[in-house]
Design an enzyme around this catalytic site. Structure first.
Site, mmCIF file in Angstrom:
data_model
loop_
_atom_site.group_PDB
_atom_site.id
_atom_site.type_symbol
_atom_site.label_atom_id
_atom_site.label_comp_id
_atom_site.label_asym_id
_atom_site.label_seq_id
_atom_site.Cartn_x
_atom_site.Cartn_y
_atom_site.Cartn_z
ATOM 1 N N THR A 24 6.680 -3.669 -6.891
ATOM 2 C CA THR A 24 6.003 -4.546 -5.929
ATOM 3 C C THR A 24 6.988 -5.517 -5.250
ATOM 4 O O THR A 24 6.821 -5.830 -4.072
ATOM 5 C CB THR A 24 4.888 -5.348 -6.620
ATOM 6 O OG1 THR A 24 5.405 -5.906 -7.836
ATOM 7 C CG2 THR A 24 3.708 -4.468 -6.971
ATOM 8 N N GLY A 74 -0.964 -8.040 -15.370
ATOM 9 C CA GLY A 74 0.023 -9.065 -15.691
ATOM 10 C C GLY A 74 -0.705 -10.290 -16.213
ATOM 11 O O GLY A 74 -1.763 -10.658 -15.701
ATOM 12 N N ARG A 116 -2.618 9.714 -9.622
ATOM 13 C CA ARG A 116 -3.699 9.853 -10.604
ATOM 14 C C ARG A 116 -5.066 10.077 -9.948
ATOM 15 O O ARG A 116 -6.001 10.496 -10.601
ATOM 16 C CB ARG A 116 -3.726 8.629 -11.533
ATOM 17 C CG ARG A 116 -2.670 8.732 -12.618
ATOM 18 C CD ARG A 116 -2.661 7.504 -13.483
ATOM 19 N NE ARG A 116 -2.110 6.359 -12.776
ATOM 20 C CZ ARG A 116 -2.169 5.112 -13.226
ATOM 21 N NH1 ARG A 116 -2.776 4.848 -14.356
ATOM 22 N NH2 ARG A 116 -1.628 4.135 -12.539
ATOM 23 N N TYR A 163 -27.466 24.860 26.788
ATOM 24 C CA TYR A 163 -26.100 25.409 26.775
ATOM 25 C C TYR A 163 -26.116 26.816 27.328
ATOM 26 O O TYR A 163 -26.898 27.664 26.884
ATOM 27 C CB TYR A 163 -25.611 25.397 25.326
ATOM 28 C CG TYR A 163 -24.185 25.816 25.123
ATOM 29 C CD1 TYR A 163 -23.164 25.286 25.904
ATOM 30 C CD2 TYR A 163 -23.841 26.725 24.123
ATOM 31 C CE1 TYR A 163 -21.843 25.654 25.702
ATOM 32 C CE2 TYR A 163 -22.525 27.095 23.910
ATOM 33 C CZ TYR A 163 -21.520 26.561 24.699
ATOM 34 O OH TYR A 163 -20.223 26.918 24.502
ATOM 35 N N ALA A 183 0.821 -1.218 0.000
ATOM 36 C CA ALA A 183 0.000 0.000 0.000
ATOM 37 C C ALA A 183 0.848 1.258 0.000
ATOM 38 O O ALA A 183 0.489 2.262 0.605
ATOM 39 C CB ALA A 183 -0.915 -0.021 1.223
ATOM 40 N N GLY A 220 1.557 2.922 -2.660
ATOM 41 C CA GLY A 220 1.218 3.734 -3.833
ATOM 42 C C GLY A 220 0.772 5.130 -3.403
ATOM 43 O O GLY A 220 0.106 5.278 -2.388
#
Ligand code: UD1
Ligand code: CA
Length: 461
Positions: free
Chosen positions: A79, A141, A16, A388, A10, A12
């Site tokens: 990776t 892949g 984008r 209040y 993680a 990355g």
């Protein structure tokens, strides 16, 4: 899942996505993508987790489970490199299996984790890649299988030949590795490819070269491979997730006549014969009972709604509604509230951190904050609980069967006893005993004939 651990990649940055935050924090149905992944691990019984994080690691840490370890990858070199950054974690798990997952592929399911592990162990594999068959394999892949069906290698889009690009079985990015075989093969991978990165996928070929079993487990559900690189991709993931939840709800007997603007958190549940109308958003692990009508235009967040309730154009946050409660239109129930059976509130009523007893009603323009209200109380129009004082919030107690006249102010802390009445327009500052009428407003003065006199003096206006 004894001797199993998981490593979540993680690091990355999500350039984008054009986000200020790490990519894995982008949300799918209100949940960061990485939380889908860690939850799937937890449900599958994989307890030992480690996440490889890059920029924004602190921010990601805040959504990770307490026991999740962290490995930092300062430079994003691929990776394979990301896995190397978690060497310490892997060393601790020698002798076992590691599940490697992508933090930005939220649809990995606990079932798929279990099934693929079963396969991995059953076959005695050193690596089992979770693959999927997709219509458009672009960007993924490709799985290269040997003549005997075993896994030969994975070739990346950019490194694939034209022929290989036609292969529709792709690498989902999730794998089971025998930890020892992984550590051994990581030593062997280089970065002589089109991207100059250390590819984890090359470890698969290295395992095979070392004479160990490499195999692919084809996932039934190809969505397991879905990830998002940009906002459009993220919307696609949201659409897929939303579709799944709505289909599940309908299969469970929920009535959705028109699904426009309906978003339901994956963790929420809705009972049979409940109707969800357009613009309904249900967030968190909310529970909605049977025979309710929710919407249009309503938000229910981290809340429980009983059976037979109506929630119309209303927001309900971290609160509990018992059975047959009717709310709306245009109400807001803020955190810490409990509305008991048959409570009715409507038309611009706000409730905060308050309990309303059975059958209590507040039909219009009321604020009920920090209050414990009994059963069968009637709030007249415009009642305000003045909770209040500018420094502190105070609680108000209202007994059973109390009638609060229109425009009553209950200045907290104050108690109104059972069966009492407040006269319209009263500002109540002292406790009211049971069975009493309180009138706390300026006495009325009538000046008879006064306007007639003025008209005579100043003429008609
Ligand atoms: C990878 C796979 C590809 C697979 C696809 C599935 C490789 C070389 N390729 O490609 O075969 O089909 O995933 O989505 O592995 N990450 C890091 N550090 C890095 C690089 C990546 O932590 O240096 C993380 C990313 O945050 C992401 C995951 O690894 O969660 C996958 O990285 P990504 O760049 O998306 O890989 P792909 O090129 O899509
Ligand atoms: Ca990817």
């Amino acid at each position: 899942m004894e001797k199993c651990c998981a490593l979540i990649l993680a690091a990355g940055d999500g350039k984008r996505m054009k986000s200020k935050h790490p990519k894995v924090l982008c949300q799918v149905l209100f949940r960061p993508m990485i939380s889908w992944v860690t939850d799937a691990c937890r449900h599958a019984g994989v307890q030992q987790l480690c996440a490889v994080l890059g920029a924004g690691a602190e921010e990601v840490r805040s959504v990770l489970p307490q026991n999740c370890k962290i490995a930092l990858q300062h430079e994003r070199l691929g990776t394979g490199h990301a896995v190397m950054c978690a060497r310490e974690f892997l060393e601790e798990h020698r002798g076992g299996d590691v599940l490697i997952l992508c933090g930005d592929a939220p649809f990995i399911s606990s079932r798929l984790i279990e099934q693929s592990h079963h396969y991995h162990c059953g076959k005695g594999n050193a690596v089992t890649v979770i693959s999927a068959r997709v219509a458009d394999p672009f960007g993924y892949g490709r799985i290269l299988r040997a003549a005997d069906g075993s896994l030969e290698a994975i070739v990346e889009q950019r490194d694939a030949t034209e022929e290989q690009k036609n292969i529709c079985e792709i690498n989902s990015g999730a794998y089971w590795f025998a930890v020892d075989a992984l550590l051994e093969s990581l030593e062997k991978i280089g970065c002589s490819n089109s991207q100059g990165e250390y590819y984890l996928t090359d470890a698969v070929a290295a395992v095979r070269l070392a004479g160990k079993r490499a195999d692919a487990y084809l996932a039934e559900d190809a969505d397991a491979a879905l990830g998002a690189n940009d906002r459009k991709g993220l919307q696609k993931l949201n659409q897929v997730a939303r579709r799944r939840v709505l289909d599940r709800l309908m299969s469970e007997g929920v009535d959705i006549p028109c699904e426009d603007g309906i978003l339901v958190d994956e963790r929420a549940s809705v009972g049979r014969d409940t109707t969800l109308l357009p613009g309904t958003i249900i967030r968190g692990a909310s529970v909605v009972g049977e025979d309710c009508v929710i919407g249009p235009g309503s938000l229910i967040e981290n809340s429980t709604v009983g059976n037979g309730c109506v929630v119309d154009n209303t927001e309900i946050l971290s609160s509990e509604l018992e059975d047959e409660v009717k709310i709306g239109p245009y109400c807001r129930v803020r955190p810490g509230s409990r509305l008991c059976r048959k409570v009715k509130i409507g038309n611009f009523v706000e409730v905060k951190n308050a309990v309303l007893g059975e059958g209590t009603k507040s039909a219009h323009l009321t604020y009920i904050g920090d209050a414990d209200v009994g059963a069968n109380v009637n709030f007249g129009c415009g009642v305000v609980v003045v909770n209040y004082d500018g420094w502190q919030k105070h609680r108000t107690t209202v007994g059973d069967n109390v009638f609060l006249g229109c425009n009553t102010n209950l200045v907290a802390p104050v108690k109104v006893g059972d069966n009492s009445y407040t006269a319209a327009g009263s500002t109540v500052t002292k406790d009211v005993p049971p069975d009493s009428l309180v009138i706390a407003r300026a006495p009325e003065v009538v000046k008879e004939g006064r306007i007639k006199q003025m008209r005579e003096k100043f003429g008609k206006k």
